[in-house]
Design an enzyme around this catalytic site. Sequence first.
Site, PDB file in Angstrom:
ATOM      1  N   CYS A   1      49.711  52.483  86.969  1.00  0.00           N
ATOM      2  CA  CYS A   1      48.454  53.239  87.070  1.00  0.00           C
ATOM      3  C   CYS A   1      47.263  52.339  86.748  1.00  0.00           C
ATOM      4  CB  CYS A   1      48.490  54.472  86.183  1.00  0.00           C
ATOM      5  SG  CYS A   1      48.694  54.085  84.456  1.00  0.00           S
ATOM      6  N   THR A   2      47.443  51.412  85.802  1.00  0.00           N
ATOM      7  CA  THR A   2      46.368  50.466  85.481  1.00  0.00           C
ATOM      8  C   THR A   2      46.113  49.556  86.679  1.00  0.00           C
ATOM      9  OG1 THR A   2      46.883  50.444  83.148  1.00  0.00           O
ATOM     10  CG2 THR A   2      45.725  48.528  83.982  1.00  0.00           C
TER      11      THR A   2
END
Lengths: 473, 307
Positions: free
Chosen positions: B178-179
């Site tokens: 997600c980062t």
Amino acid sequence: MLKVHSDREFTNVMKQFGLTLVSEMDRYDRQLRLWGNDGQEKLKNAHIGILTPCYPTNLIHEVLKNVLLLGVLQITIVSMDSGEGAGTRKEDPLAFFDEKALFGIKGLNPTGDGKKRQIDWDDAKASVDWSAFSVILELDLGWKQFTAWERFKSEAKYVNFPPSLVMLTTGRFSYYHLALTEPHFVINTRLEHMLPVFRFNNPWYELRRFIDSIEPPTLSSEEFSKLPYPVIIFKVLEWCLEKPKSSKELQEKIDLYLDSMKVPKNIDLNVIEAKRFAHLATKIVDHKLQGTLDLLDQCKHYLSIDLKKRWYSDFNKQMAALLYCLEKYIKRFGDIPLSGEFPDMESGSAHYGALKSIYDDKKLHDLKAFKEIVYKLLGDRVPDTLVESFCNNLGFISCLSPTTTALDSLYECQGSDSLMANTAPIGYCYPNDAFMAGLISQEMIKIVTHQYLPINDTFKYDAFNIESGAYKL
Amino acid sequence: MIDCTVLVLGAGGLGCEILKNLAMLQVRNIHVVDLDTIELTNLNRQFLFTEYDIGKPKAEVAAKYINNWNEVRQMENKGYPEVIVTPYVRDLTLFPVEFFKQYQFVISGLDAIEPRRYVNKVLVQITRETHFEVCIPFIDGGTEGLKGHIKTIIPGITACWECSLDTLPLQQHSVPMCTVANNPRVLEHVIEYVATVECPDSELDNPEEAALVLERCFTRARKFDIDHRKLNMSYMLGVIKRIVPSVSTTNTIVAAACCNEVVKIYFDMVADYDNITNFIMINGADGFFMHKFKYERKPNCLVCSGL
């Protein structure tokens, strides 16, 4: 139109135009990742002197193999053959490499016009420019050869001798020793886990303004979770009436601060990081500043801006001058220039980018201020690239003091129960030579590139028990 | 002379050094297995090859070098023991168990985990099935930059390769996807996203395709306003291929220590196998650190327990 028919022709054409070869960079790609282009350039331009009882030996071949593979082009071998080696070192009839394999057209370093010179001791005494060497590797000199070499050095008072990397092998035991005639500066120790510096003690105006622009009470939980942890720490320090004295105290304050804003504790990764790195905010003096002050204290006798003074290495002389300038900088600004990479951390892209650019701008600002001091004290006699590298590596700079003990002790204590005890040979074993050749070549890299920390100053290896020890003679 | 047959796994940086050391120790029969072909980036340490060998199989070229050396040496010094190298250009995990039984030692200079696990499993199996009648020592070398390790595995007696599997760093990415997708902050996040999401099938050995991937990295870095001054082909490939820095000197040191283990075992210089210090760690970045210790067997090891 220019036509080339082979890689070699292409290489030559590129060289005519002074272009760096992509193929050369590819060849050294795996080691460039260790010491960068600057380190590689230093290796390429290095001139390695080798003193040996005789040539060729397997030990020298192993060293040459490593040195050539690293990209070194100039090597001078001085054979001090007097029929007496340190142990039983004689010419080895079972060589793995021949001269063609090492230096031939298909040899180990085809990237430039390598020069290998082989010369006898008597001729060397009269014709070799010893100060032209980057380092001298003394490979297994016998006592008579060692004393002849030491006598020659003491008589040649006006020659600046380079660092000597000395190796002795006696059967299963081997010794390595670094002899320095002047301080050796390391521009980058390449330590892998240096902690960052955020200047929690003295934030500058732009950083203060950025921190002030963020108002945690107005943020949603999601927005709060995107704050970089230094911002949280700054906010907590601001919120505290008195600066926490320990990281535990600061961690407790972080919890209280979050309670006051009704933010859940220990859930967001940025809060966990703020607690993990709380210790960075409770020190009175930042670790990089403390390390630099310690270094300046260690080097206080060598710091000088007299660039006309004779040093063996221009690099060491320039580093001593830059440290002198750094001392002036600290006296004026109370800190060292901000340096190092801004680390990755849990954060939203926008906040991270904004905070990073504030630190990056401050680095440039401090570098400019440092350069002004350097120009004032030294003019333009130190290359800009070195000043920049120096500034960027603060915290990773180190110094080895000159060797004070004569190496005679290593030879003299043979047979005693001192360092050279139990040195009875157990027979020749090729891997022992290879091991020590790898070690001395690796130490050569460190001395030539001024990167990584060299062995300071003596190393003993027992090949049978695979035991080693480092000593300061 | 060492009158036995040794299998060397890998003819790369460590493999070349190990082969040379074994030849100089006059090991009579050396077999080498490697599937790889020679690349220019190998030549800063793999000294048995030259730029004229690029594209050829490593095992064959390495064997040819040493066999030629042996031939010349035989001509110049009649009576010296012969050293013969046999190459295998194939995936070593496809060799059957029987293949390994011909060796007295196996030395690994591999950089991958799975082939070592396979060989370890096979060697333990041989010891188990023969009730210790055949027990082939497995010496494993590894390097990364100025660091290295040497593991000595005597199947059924010392810790096997599987016993120490947990000492290896995780191969997975430490940054959550997600980062990488939504909150990229540094170049590594940008490159990871482009390589795994935007261009998952790119053939990076093709310069044109690699240039395209690099261009996409620049575009994404600009999009998220990420400092891309360091970004270039070498940097990008280093991140995607997880390139491990490598230098001749560390390979020399680790390979020498591996071969020293062979010498000690062959010449019966190990007094007590039950208490052999089977692990050696080295680090040459800060002086020269060398530590040896006994790594205990895991009672519940999936491979060697019960043996």
